[in-house]
Scaffold this motif. Structure first.
Motif, PDB file in Angstrom:
ATOM      1  N   SER A 172     -45.467 -38.971   1.958  1.00 20.38           N
ATOM      2  CA  SER A 172     -44.037 -39.232   1.792  1.00 20.38           C
ATOM      3  C   SER A 172     -43.308 -38.029   1.201  1.00 20.38           C
ATOM      4  O   SER A 172     -42.196 -37.682   1.633  1.00 20.38           O
ATOM      5  CB  SER A 172     -43.828 -40.448   0.880  1.00 20.38           C
ATOM      6  OG  SER A 172     -44.425 -41.587   1.444  1.00 20.38           O
ATOM      7  N   ARG A 173     -43.917 -37.379   0.216  1.00 19.71           N
ATOM      8  CA  ARG A 173     -43.292 -36.209  -0.396  1.00 19.71           C
ATOM      9  C   ARG A 173     -43.182 -35.057   0.594  1.00 19.71           C
ATOM     10  O   ARG A 173     -42.160 -34.362   0.654  1.00 19.71           O
ATOM     11  CB  ARG A 173     -44.098 -35.784  -1.622  1.00 19.71           C
ATOM     12  CG  ARG A 173     -43.471 -34.639  -2.402  1.00 19.71           C
ATOM     13  CD  ARG A 173     -44.294 -34.316  -3.637  1.00 19.71           C
ATOM     14  NE  ARG A 173     -43.692 -33.209  -4.386  1.00 19.71           N
ATOM     15  CZ  ARG A 173     -44.218 -32.720  -5.494  1.00 19.71           C
ATOM     16  NH1 ARG A 173     -45.339 -33.241  -5.995  1.00 19.71           N
ATOM     17  NH2 ARG A 173     -43.622 -31.708  -6.107  1.00 19.71           N
ATOM     18  N   LYS A 175     -43.041 -35.367   3.844  1.00 24.61           N
ATOM     19  CA  LYS A 175     -42.036 -35.735   4.845  1.00 24.61           C
ATOM     20  C   LYS A 175     -40.637 -35.386   4.363  1.00 24.61           C
ATOM     21  O   LYS A 175     -39.825 -34.836   5.113  1.00 24.61           O
ATOM     22  CB  LYS A 175     -42.116 -37.230   5.147  1.00 24.61           C
ATOM     23  CG  LYS A 175     -43.315 -37.643   5.979  1.00 24.61           C
ATOM     24  CD  LYS A 175     -43.297 -39.143   6.209  1.00 24.61           C
ATOM     25  CE  LYS A 175     -44.530 -39.579   6.999  1.00 24.61           C
ATOM     26  NZ  LYS A 175     -44.563 -41.055   7.192  1.00 24.61           N
ATOM     27  N   TYR A 176     -40.352 -35.719   3.109  1.00 23.91           N
ATOM     28  CA  TYR A 176     -39.024 -35.432   2.557  1.00 23.91           C
ATOM     29  C   TYR A 176     -38.759 -33.928   2.539  1.00 23.91           C
ATOM     30  O   TYR A 176     -37.671 -33.468   2.893  1.00 23.91           O
ATOM     31  CB  TYR A 176     -38.924 -35.997   1.146  1.00 23.91           C
ATOM     32  CG  TYR A 176     -37.638 -35.632   0.439  1.00 23.91           C
ATOM     33  CD1 TYR A 176     -36.455 -36.301   0.743  1.00 23.91           C
ATOM     34  CD2 TYR A 176     -37.602 -34.617  -0.520  1.00 23.91           C
ATOM     35  CE1 TYR A 176     -35.260 -35.963   0.116  1.00 23.91           C
ATOM     36  CE2 TYR A 176     -36.424 -34.267  -1.143  1.00 23.91           C
ATOM     37  CZ  TYR A 176     -35.259 -34.945  -0.831  1.00 23.91           C
ATOM     38  OH  TYR A 176     -34.088 -34.602  -1.456  1.00 23.91           O
ATOM     39  N   SER A 180     -35.903 -32.051   4.770  1.00 17.31           N
ATOM     40  CA  SER A 180     -34.859 -31.328   4.038  1.00 17.31           C
ATOM     41  C   SER A 180     -34.672 -29.914   4.583  1.00 17.31           C
ATOM     42  O   SER A 180     -33.569 -29.363   4.557  1.00 17.31           O
ATOM     43  CB  SER A 180     -35.203 -31.270   2.551  1.00 17.31           C
ATOM     44  OG  SER A 180     -36.369 -30.498   2.327  1.00 17.31           O
TER      45      SER A 180
END
Length: 258
Positions: A172-173, A175-176, A180
């Motif tokens: 998840s980290r 992916k962000y 970005s």
């Protein structure tokens, strides 16, 4: 990444310079005329830099896909030689594309007093006001123009398909962080191709010169002016400077009210 960003910024400046200076001169002199050579010169430059913008966005999409899909091999794949090759190959293709249309426009015949329903000479409008046979020009406009615009767009779509499949396998980290880094490029692509499709749709669905001119301004001026803001607002130092400016403005307003 910064090599392509600087190339895109320089191309944006050149693209705006094709039309805005002449328009400002015409407004100041209250004279909307342009010479035959000047009109063809505008057509050639706008086609060259407009096509180069599309190719640079495709090269940037490929660079982002390498950065996200193959981060460990990024410096090996995106070496300076490849970056220079992509830029000069794009420049060569777009120059040939612009010269082809401009030389084909030289064979057209025009009347003496003509009115182009735009603030600059655009190829489709120049072909429209010619009184000689324009069938070959129209075929080249849609076929070659579609090819030069469609191939980079296909490259962008393929690059982002690879990016999406790679991002789905990340945490998840990660992916962000990946999305970005893609936000600015996606915004620029959406603006450029969205307004571009809007221009050509407006040619088909409306006969109003005002509406077509508004769509063309958004495509040839507004998009290029917004690109620097889109990319710089992601910069940490730029965000901090804007915050300080906002605080200073609020303090000034507070002192003025007192």
């Amino acid at each position: 990444m910064y090599f392509f960003l600087s190339s895109l910024s320089f191309n944006d400046i050149c693209l705006i310079t094709c039309s805005i200076p002449k328009m400002l001169v015409n407004i100041g002199a209250q004279d909307q005329s342009i010479s035959y050579r000047g009109c063809l010169f505008q057509v050639c430059l706008f086609l060259a830099f407009g096509s180069l913008e599309s190719c640079l966005l495709a090269a940037m999409a490929y660079e982002r896909s390498v950065a996200i899909c193959h981060p460990s091999r990024y410096t090996v794949i995106m070496n300076p030689q490849l970056c220079a090759l992509l830029f000069f190959l794009s420049l060569f293709i777009t120059t040939v594309h612009a010269l082809l249309h401009t030389l084909m426009a030289l064979r057209l015949s025009f009347c003496t007093d003509l009115h182009v329903a735009h603030f600059f000479c655009e190829l489709a409008q120049v072909i429209k006001i010619a009184y000689s046979d324009t069938l070959i020009n129209k075929i080249l406009l849609y076929f070659v123009g579609g090819l030069v615009g469609g191939v980079p767009l296909s490259g962008i779509i393929i690059s982002y398909i690879h990016i999406v499949f790679s991002v789905l396998r990340m945490s998840s980290r990660a992916k962000y962080k990946a999305f970005s880094t893609l936000g600015s490029h996606l915004c620029v692509i959406s603006l450029f191709y969205g307004t571009g499709f809007g221009v050509y749709i407006s040619f088909v669905v409306t006969d109003s010169p005002r509406k077509v001119a508004v769509a063309l301004v958004m495509y040839s001026v507004a998009t290029q002016m917004l690109n620097p803001f889109i990319y710089t607002l992601r910069n940490r130092h730029m965000k901090e400077a804007l915050k300080r400016l906002n605080i200073c403005y609020l303090l000034f307003c507070h002192v003025s009210l007192l």
